[in-house]
Design an enzyme around this catalytic site. Structure first.
Site, PDB file in Angstrom:
ATOM      1  CB  SER A 221      -0.934  -0.004   1.216  1.00 55.59           C
ATOM      2  OG  SER A 221      -0.191   0.059   2.427  1.00 55.59           O
ATOM      3  NE  ARG A 225      -2.020   5.717   1.414  1.00 53.38           N
ATOM      4  CZ  ARG A 225      -1.659   4.615   2.051  1.00 53.38           C
ATOM      5  NH1 ARG A 225      -0.368   4.317   2.180  1.00 53.38           N
ATOM      6  NH2 ARG A 225      -2.558   3.806   2.540  1.00 53.38           N
ATOM      7  CG  ASN A 229      -2.087  10.107  -4.111  1.00 52.61           C
ATOM      8  OD1 ASN A 229      -3.096  10.795  -4.089  1.00 52.61           O
ATOM      9  ND2 ASN A 229      -1.977   8.998  -3.390  1.00 52.61           N
TER      10      ASN A 229
END
Length: 285
Positions: A221, A225, A229
């Protein structure tokens, strides 16, 4: 219309392609020649920019340390001290074990990831166009065959490597605090347990599967992440760059908003790293 779509598509594809280097039977090869080279392909732009920004971080903080005084600090020293104190306060509030590594690690992660994210604010056509010009004039290359991605965190390989480092530290701290046997017990005897030995025989595989999934999901994760982004933000900058002369005012508007994303993602990556290492260092079972 179809031609415009192809042009826009090729523009986006060009900006999202890394400069590659690989080894072939005839020697070193680059970019399109590395299409079938497999796993061992180096993204030289990601490596160059990430290492360069890492060295910049070391130089900035080393310069601040050398110029530090006991009297009234200058603006530069004051700014650096604010960053160090900010990271130190968050580490003290989050990490509940004892380690001399965590605070420097958190500072390194925050500043390094921030600097890599900050490259997203440079107009997307500027440095790739410059690289294409250099390749064309100095090496006789077609400028369309020269690639340069200047934001390392838009490369999943870079974010995965950072997350892998965090994962190794998590395992290391778990074994250091709990021992190998304690770490194995943590993976096999929780969250489900029973006083019945026969029942535990059946519960151990379930516990191991759940704990391994939870363990692997943390760095996974982290990598996705940060990559997701920044990749999305870069894609918007590329779309803005496709409008021509109007890109600068639009770039500025999106950049003002994107500054928050740049800082926030560096902070989130740093804080989750500290949280995961704190969890690995605690002996709750």
């Amino acid at each position: 219309m179809a031609a415009e779509e192809v042009t826009l598509s090729s523009h986006i594809q060009h900006h999202l392609t890394n400069a590659k280097m690989c080894s072939t039977d005839t020697g070193l090869a680059f970019n399109k020649a590395c299409a079938d080279s497999g796993f061992w392909t180096w993204h030289v732009d990601t490596l160059a920019w990430s290492i360069g920004l890492g060295l910049l971080f070391l130089w900035i903080f080393r310069s601040a340390a050398k110029k530090s005084t006991l009297g009234v600090p200058g603006k530069f020293q004051c700014f650096i001290e604010m960053i160090v104190e900010f990271i130190g306060d968050n580490v003290r509030d989050t990490f509940h074990g004892k380690s001399k590594l965590i605070a420097p690690l958190a500072l390194t992660i925050f500043v390094w990831v921030f600097l890599m994210n900050l490259m997203d604010l440079i107009p997307v056509d500027f440095l790739p166009a410059f690289a294409g010009l250099v390749g064309e004039t100095a090496f006789g290359m077609d400028s369309h065959d020269v690639y340069m991605k200047i934001v390392p965190t838009t490369d999943i390989n870079l974010t995965a490597a950072l997350a892998l480092g965090v994962f190794i530290l998590m395992i290391g701290y778990s074994i250091k605090i709990k021992g190998v046997l304690g770490f194995v017990k943590e993976l096999t005897l929780h969250p489900f347990s029973s006083n019945n030995k026969l029942a535990m025989v059946f519960l151990i595989p379930c516990n191991l599967l759940l704990e391994l999934i939870a363990l692997v999901a943390k760095p996974f994760s982290l990598a996705l992440r940060l990559f997701g982004n920044l990749y999305a933000g870069e894609l918007i900058f590329i779309l803005i760059g496709a409008v021509g002369l109007m890109q600068l005012p639009l770039h500025f508007i999106w950049a003002v908003f994107h500054i928050l994303v740049i800082v926030l993602q560096a902070f989130v990556f740093m804080m989750l790293t500290v949280v995961y290492l704190s969890m690995a260092s605690s002996d709750n079972h």
